[in-house]
Every structure is written in structure tokens, then in C-alpha cells.
Scaffold this active site. Structure first.
Site, PDB file in Angstrom:
ATOM      1  N   SER A 197       0.878  -1.182   0.000  1.00 26.68           N
ATOM      2  CA  SER A 197       0.000   0.000   0.000  1.00 26.68           C
ATOM      3  C   SER A 197       0.912   1.228   0.000  1.00 26.68           C
ATOM      4  O   SER A 197       2.105   1.124   0.323  1.00 26.68           O
ATOM      5  CB  SER A 197      -0.845  -0.014   1.279  1.00 26.68           C
ATOM      6  OG  SER A 197      -1.447   1.239   1.505  1.00 26.68           O
ATOM      7  N   TYR A 238      -2.005  -1.199  10.388  1.00 19.43           N
ATOM      8  CA  TYR A 238      -1.958  -1.310   8.923  1.00 19.43           C
ATOM      9  C   TYR A 238      -0.629  -0.755   8.388  1.00 19.43           C
ATOM     10  O   TYR A 238       0.029  -1.386   7.563  1.00 19.43           O
ATOM     11  CB  TYR A 238      -3.150  -0.552   8.340  1.00 19.43           C
ATOM     12  CG  TYR A 238      -3.402  -0.763   6.864  1.00 19.43           C
ATOM     13  CD1 TYR A 238      -4.123  -1.874   6.414  1.00 19.43           C
ATOM     14  CD2 TYR A 238      -2.940   0.143   5.919  1.00 19.43           C
ATOM     15  CE1 TYR A 238      -4.381  -2.062   5.066  1.00 19.43           C
ATOM     16  CE2 TYR A 238      -3.192  -0.037   4.570  1.00 19.43           C
ATOM     17  CZ  TYR A 238      -3.915  -1.143   4.145  1.00 19.43           C
ATOM     18  OH  TYR A 238      -4.168  -1.327   2.798  1.00 19.43           O
TER      19      TYR A 238
HETATM   20  P1  NAD Z   1     -11.417  -6.251  -0.038  1.00 22.02           P
HETATM   21  O1  NAD Z   1     -11.994  -6.128   1.314  1.00 22.02           O
HETATM   22  O2  NAD Z   1     -12.256  -5.952  -1.238  1.00 22.02           O
HETATM   23  O3  NAD Z   1     -10.804  -7.723  -0.241  1.00 22.02           O
HETATM   24  C1  NAD Z   1     -10.063  -8.368   0.768  1.00 22.02           C
HETATM   25  C2  NAD Z   1      -9.953  -9.833   0.417  1.00 22.02           C
HETATM   26  O4  NAD Z   1      -9.201 -10.475   1.464  1.00 22.02           O
HETATM   27  C3  NAD Z   1     -11.318 -10.535   0.367  1.00 22.02           C
HETATM   28  O5  NAD Z   1     -11.295 -11.524  -0.642  1.00 22.02           O
HETATM   29  C4  NAD Z   1     -11.411 -11.194   1.746  1.00 22.02           C
HETATM   30  O6  NAD Z   1     -12.262 -12.326   1.790  1.00 22.02           O
HETATM   31  C5  NAD Z   1      -9.951 -11.568   1.943  1.00 22.02           C
HETATM   32  N1  NAD Z   1      -9.610 -11.814   3.351  1.00 22.02           N
HETATM   33  C6  NAD Z   1      -9.759 -10.986   4.415  1.00 22.02           C
HETATM   34  N2  NAD Z   1      -9.347 -11.608   5.536  1.00 22.02           N
HETATM   35  C7  NAD Z   1      -8.926 -12.841   5.164  1.00 22.02           C
HETATM   36  C8  NAD Z   1      -8.382 -13.946   5.874  1.00 22.02           C
HETATM   37  N3  NAD Z   1      -8.199 -13.924   7.188  1.00 22.02           N
HETATM   38  N4  NAD Z   1      -8.074 -15.068   5.167  1.00 22.02           N
HETATM   39  C9  NAD Z   1      -8.281 -15.133   3.820  1.00 22.02           C
HETATM   40  N5  NAD Z   1      -8.771 -14.101   3.102  1.00 22.02           N
HETATM   41  C10 NAD Z   1      -9.096 -12.975   3.773  1.00 22.02           C
HETATM   42  O7  NAD Z   1     -10.132  -5.323  -0.003  1.00 22.02           O
HETATM   43  P2  NAD Z   1      -9.137  -4.776  -1.142  1.00 22.02           P
HETATM   44  O8  NAD Z   1      -9.219  -3.290  -1.096  1.00 22.02           O
HETATM   45  O9  NAD Z   1      -9.326  -5.477  -2.423  1.00 22.02           O
HETATM   46  O10 NAD Z   1      -7.744  -5.162  -0.485  1.00 22.02           O
HETATM   47  C11 NAD Z   1      -6.863  -6.110  -1.027  1.00 22.02           C
HETATM   48  C12 NAD Z   1      -5.444  -5.763  -0.601  1.00 22.02           C
HETATM   49  O11 NAD Z   1      -5.094  -4.508  -1.158  1.00 22.02           O
HETATM   50  C13 NAD Z   1      -5.282  -5.626   0.916  1.00 22.02           C
HETATM   51  O12 NAD Z   1      -4.044  -6.204   1.300  1.00 22.02           O
HETATM   52  C14 NAD Z   1      -5.266  -4.125   1.117  1.00 22.02           C
HETATM   53  O13 NAD Z   1      -4.546  -3.764   2.262  1.00 22.02           O
HETATM   54  C15 NAD Z   1      -4.567  -3.688  -0.150  1.00 22.02           C
HETATM   55  N6  NAD Z   1      -4.781  -2.280  -0.495  1.00 22.02           N
HETATM   56  C16 NAD Z   1      -6.031  -1.808  -0.770  1.00 22.02           C
HETATM   57  C17 NAD Z   1      -6.187  -0.478  -1.103  1.00 22.02           C
HETATM   58  C18 NAD Z   1      -7.520   0.118  -1.466  1.00 22.02           C
HETATM   59  O14 NAD Z   1      -7.601   1.342  -1.643  1.00 22.02           O
HETATM   60  N7  NAD Z   1      -8.568  -0.665  -1.598  1.00 22.02           N
HETATM   61  C19 NAD Z   1      -5.076   0.377  -1.131  1.00 22.02           C
HETATM   62  C20 NAD Z   1      -3.840  -0.134  -0.828  1.00 22.02           C
HETATM   63  C21 NAD Z   1      -3.697  -1.460  -0.516  1.00 22.02           C
END
Ligand code: NAD
Length: 260
Positions: free
Chosen positions: A142, A155
Site C-alpha cells: 500500500s 496497517y
Molecule cells: P477487499 O476487502 O475488497 O478484499 C479483501 C480480500 O481479502 C477478500 O477476498 C477477503 O475475503 C480476503 N480476506 C480478508 N481476511 C482474510 C483472511 N483472514 N483469510 C483469507 N482471506 C481474507 O479489499 P481490497 O481493497 O481489495 O484489499 C486487497 C489488498 O489490497 C489488501 O491487502 C489491502 O490492504 C490492499 N490495499 C487496498 C487499497 C484500497 O484502496 N482498496 C489500497 C492499498 C492497498
């Protein structure tokens, strides 16, 4: 381009992980899906990938906060699809609170899912990648792996840790045909961020649209969200031979957030 390769994408039932799984399948990779969600919807997504892209898929409901379940996830991927060539550590959760109010269970869960899981998955696939002299490990960090924001102690600590882990893996695998890189997204409109927008709208007594605008304006010079498809496209590039010497890097995809 990725025909015959086997990919594991943690947290691929939603958001960015789903975008990456789709992009890898579009380029021919067989994909092991993982994450929580509605079983029927997950089966539908998997079938859709298989039919559209002529690839094989598998699904594991492993909770990646539990090392034993991670080992099972990798074992299931190997049994169903074959040795793992591409590992994408994407599963992640968020919790926002000032440090003095930050509950220990939120700290432990975020560290386990956003950081330690990548250690355990990588440990489980590395020997086979080394033996086959090919591997791609992509850690979804991130902007918070590079800079901090208030209220996100766990985080930010986990994502900085993930960028550090990425560098160590890159060095340890430098002559094994393996690369390890981190992708550092800014704002991507997924359920993880929608929750933060909803909290902001409620806290500030404003509309969802106003909260979205405020969220972007606060940190990100480019006032638009990156899409999961765009993150998926970068993951594919990091699997290409063209980037075979790119390793240990943290790639900001953040509309200028960390350029400031
Ligand atoms: P999201 O909530 O849409 O998806 C998260 C996914 O992780 C889901 O499939 C969920 O079921 C899975 N998950 C959560 N806990 C779990 C566990 N204990 N075991 C197995 N699976 C688990 O979120 P996202 O925004 O798509 O995030 C995905 C990644 O991207 C994360 O690591 C997040 O930190 C990172 N990220 C997101 C953003 C953003 O703006 N959305 C920005 C930077 C980084």
C-alpha cells in the site's frame, strides 16, 4: 503469456485480489482463489474464469491468519493445479482508531493477515520455485507501506513490514529465477475503502459522494480511484520476462500520493 503457470492469489474473492486473479487468468494462468464470501458467487466467478479463458481454477476458504490453514491452501493448490509459479499475497483487512484506543485483537489480526501470512505462504512455495528456477512473488502492500497516516498503526506497521519482507525475499532469491516485488496502491474503490468512506460520511454528516471526494483530496493529487483491473495489469507485467530483473521494488500506483 502465462499459459501453464499456476497462480495462488490470497483474498481473491473481492476487490483487488479478484482483479489480479482475473488478469492472470486472462493471460492464461491457472488460478487458485482464496478468501471469504458467498459460496455460490465464488463458484460462479471460478466457472466464469474457466470458461472465458480456458484455464483451470481451484478455491480454498483458508483463513490466512492461521499458518496451518495457509499450508493447507498451498498444498491444495499443488494437488489441484500443480507447483505454484506465481504467488500473490493480497488478503488484507483494515481498522482505523487512535493508538490509545487501538484494540489488541485488531492489531494482532492485521499483523497476522497483512504481514505474517506472506511469510508463511512464501515459505511454503519457495523451495519448489527454486527447484524449478522460476517464480514470481507479488506482495500487495500500500502507499501505507511507504508513508503513514494517523489512525492506522497496525496497517502502516504491517505494510511497511511487507515492503521490508519483499526486499529480503528478493535478495535471497536473486539468482534463482525468482522475483519478488510489492505493489503499493493508493485509493482503490473496493469494500475495504467503501467502509472507510461510509464511516467518514456518517462521522461528518455528509453524502457518500462528498466523503469520496474528501478522501481523495486529502492524500491523492490525482482525484480518481485506481481500479482493480489496473492493479491486475501491473501484476501481469511483473510476471513477464521483460521484468525478469525487476526485484525488491515497491511500485506506487497512487495518483501521486507518495510523490509529495
Ligand atoms: P477487499 O476487502 O475488497 O478484499 C479483501 C480480500 O481479502 C477478500 O477476498 C477477503 O475475503 C480476503 N480476506 C480478508 N481476511 C482474510 C483472511 N483472514 N483469510 C483469507 N482471506 C481474507 O479489499 P481490497 O481493497 O481489495 O484489499 C486487497 C489488498 O489490497 C489488501 O491487502 C489491502 O490492504 C490492499 N490495499 C487496498 C487499497 C484500497 O484502496 N482498496 C489500497 C492499498 C492497498
Amino acid at each position: 503469456m502465462l499459459k501453464g503457470k499456476v497462480a495462488v492469489v490470497t483474498g481473491s474473492t473481492s476487490g483487488i485480489g479478484r482483479g489480479i486473479a482475473t488478469a492472470l487468468a486472462t493471460h492464461g494462468a491457472d488460478v487458485m482463489l482464496n478468501g471469504f464470501g458467498d459460496g455460490a458467487e465464488i463458484v460462479r466467478v471460478a466457472k466464469d474464469l474457466e470458461e472465458r479463458h480456458s484455464v483451470r481454477t481451484g478455491y480454498s476458504p483458508a483463513d490466512v491468519s492461521r499458518p496451518a490453514e495457509i499450508r493447507q491452501l498451498i498444498a491444495d493448490a499443488q494437488r489441484l493445479l500443480g507447483p505454484v509459479d506465481i504467488l500473490v499475497n493480497n488478503a488484507g483487512i483494515q481498522h482505523v482508531a487512535p493508538l490509545e484506543q487501538f484494540a489488541e485483537e485488531h492489531w494482532n489480526a492485521i499483523l497476522a493477515i497483512n504481514l505474517s501470512a506472506a511469510f508463511h505462504t512464501t515459505k511454503a512455495v519457495l523451495l519448489e520455485m527454486k527447484q524449478r528456477h522460476w517464480g514470481r512473488i507479488i506482495n500487495i502492500a500500500s502507499t501505507h507501506g511507504l508513508v503513514a497516516s494517523a489512525g492506522k498503526a497496525a496497517y502502516v506497521a504491517a505494510k511497511h513490514g511487507l515492503v521490508g519482507l519483499t526486499k529480503v525475499i528478493a535478495i535471497e532469491t536473486a539468482n534463482d529465477g525468482i522475483t519478488c516485488n510489492a505493489i503499493c496502491p493508493g485509493w482503490v474503490l473496493t469494500p475495504l475503502v467503501q467502509q472507510q468512506i461510509a464511516d467518514r460520511a456518517q462521522g461528518g454528516g455528509m453524502s457518500i459522494e462528498a466523503a469520496q471526494r474528501e478522501l481523495l483530496q486529502e492524500k491523492q493529487p490525482m482525484l480518481q480511484f485506481t481500479t482493480p483491473q489496473q492493479i491486475g495489469a501491473l501484476a501481469v507485467v511483473l510476471c513477464d520476462d521483460a521484468t525478469a530483473t525487476v526485484t525488491g521494488a515497491a511500485w506506487p500506483v497512487d495518483g501521486g500520493w507518495t510523490a509529495q
